[in-house]
Design a protein around this motif. Structure first.
Motif: not given
Length: 331
Positions: A215-217, A252-257, A276-277
């Motif tokens: 939750e820091v983001n 913001a960053l999508q994990p690898v499928l 992931a942001g």
């Protein structure tokens, strides 16, 4: 007369002999008191040299930044008692050294991590935000309090299309406020020093909160995009928003499928979600902003590609060319 003189001379001779004998006796007895006097001193010195102290030392090399296991310590009896040394293994076990300690080195308090870092639970991070009198509940906040973090966002025509205010984080613990912190609260006794009174009187400029790492983001983007407000709450009030009522914000960053045949991966949590942001636009809109059409579906190749014939369109048409791709927008 002559006899009297002889008698006196004889008496003097006898007296001299007696004094000589007495002196000889004293010379023979003189060393005894000296020896008796020095004997306690020698015994005291030997006693001081023999006195030892139990001291906790490293049983093997202790690397910095890693908790000390109990089997890595032992108690030795040393002739010195260093300031800050430990006498009990259980007190030193589990602590974290700030520098590498060699085997046999006495473990002392000033060699171990202390302060605010020890007050942070696993999975939490201490985050500082700007504070003032209004944001800090009129400077009435104290370390150890629990607060709700609200955010106010004003319309800027970019990321924020409508002004809004809402709850950003719920029930977060205050680790420090101004100069006071949970690792060293100002004394409440009547004999507290003037320096401590001055620290409490000084207006606070920062507040340090214990926040779960994922939750820091939210907190950092909220602090940069809007205005934060801390709302003091009763520590016995454990109520928090139901996470099932709101969708998770996209990252913001999508994990690898997952590849074909692999099981579906669990949602990101903890450090993975922090990595992931989060974007400011998703924070503002809750992830429900204008959907962006895939660029491949919008773009049409401009060079050498014949246009498909279609029905005549009325109204204004504008062709947008981006590099080698173009698209036609109808108005």
């Amino acid at each position: 007369m002559i006899n009297l003189t002889k008698i006196l001379a004889a008496i003097l001779v006898l007296l001299a002999i007696a004094l000589g004998g007495y002196a000889w006796m004293l010379s023979r007895q003189a060393p005894a008191p000296i020896a008796a006097t020095t004997a306690p001193s020698t015994a005291s010195t030997k006693t001081q040299q023999a006195q030892v102290y139990p001291v906790v030392v490293a049983a093997k090399p202790l690397p910095a930044g890693q908790a000390i296991p109990a089997d890595a310590l032992r108690v030795e009896r040393l002739t010195i008692n260093p300031a800050g040394a430990f006498q009990d293994l259980t007190v030193a076990a589990g602590r974290v050294p700030v520098l590498d300690l060699a085997e046999g080195t006495p473990v002392m308090e000033n060699q171990l991590v202390s302060g605010l870092a020890l007050r942070i639970a696993e999975g939490e991070r201490a985050v500082a935000v700007k504070a003032d009198e209004v944001m800090g509940v009129g400077n009435k906040l104290q370390p150890g309090d629990f607060v709700d973090v609200f955010i106010t966002l004003k319309s800027d025509g970019k990321d924020v299309d409508r002004s809004q205010a809402r709850l950003l984080l719920s029930r977060k613990r205050v680790l420090a406020f101004g100069n006071a912190s949970v690792d060293g609260l100002p004394s409440k006794s009547a004999d507290k020093s003037g320096a401590q009174q001055a620290q409490r009187a000084e207006p606070a400029r920062t507040a340090v909160l214990a926040v779960p790492v994922d939750e820091v983001n939210r907190l950092t983007i909220g602090d940069a995009s809007g205005k934060l407000l801390l709302a003091l709450r009763n520590p016995t009030d454990l109520s928090e928003p139901d996470p099932k009522l709101f969708a998770d914000l996209p990252t913001a960053l999508q994990p690898v499928l997952a590849k074909a045949g692999e099981p579906r991966r669990a949602p990101l949590e903890g450090l993975d979600r922090a990595q992931a942001g989060l974007t400011a636009a998703d924070l503002v809109t809750g992830g429900n902003g204008p959907a962006l059409r895939p660029q491949a579906a919008q773009a049409r190749v401009a060079s050498g590609a014949p246009r498909a014939a279609g029905p005549a369109r009325t109204g204004l048409q504008v062709e947008v060319i981006r590099g080698e791709k173009s698209e036609t927008v109808n108005y």
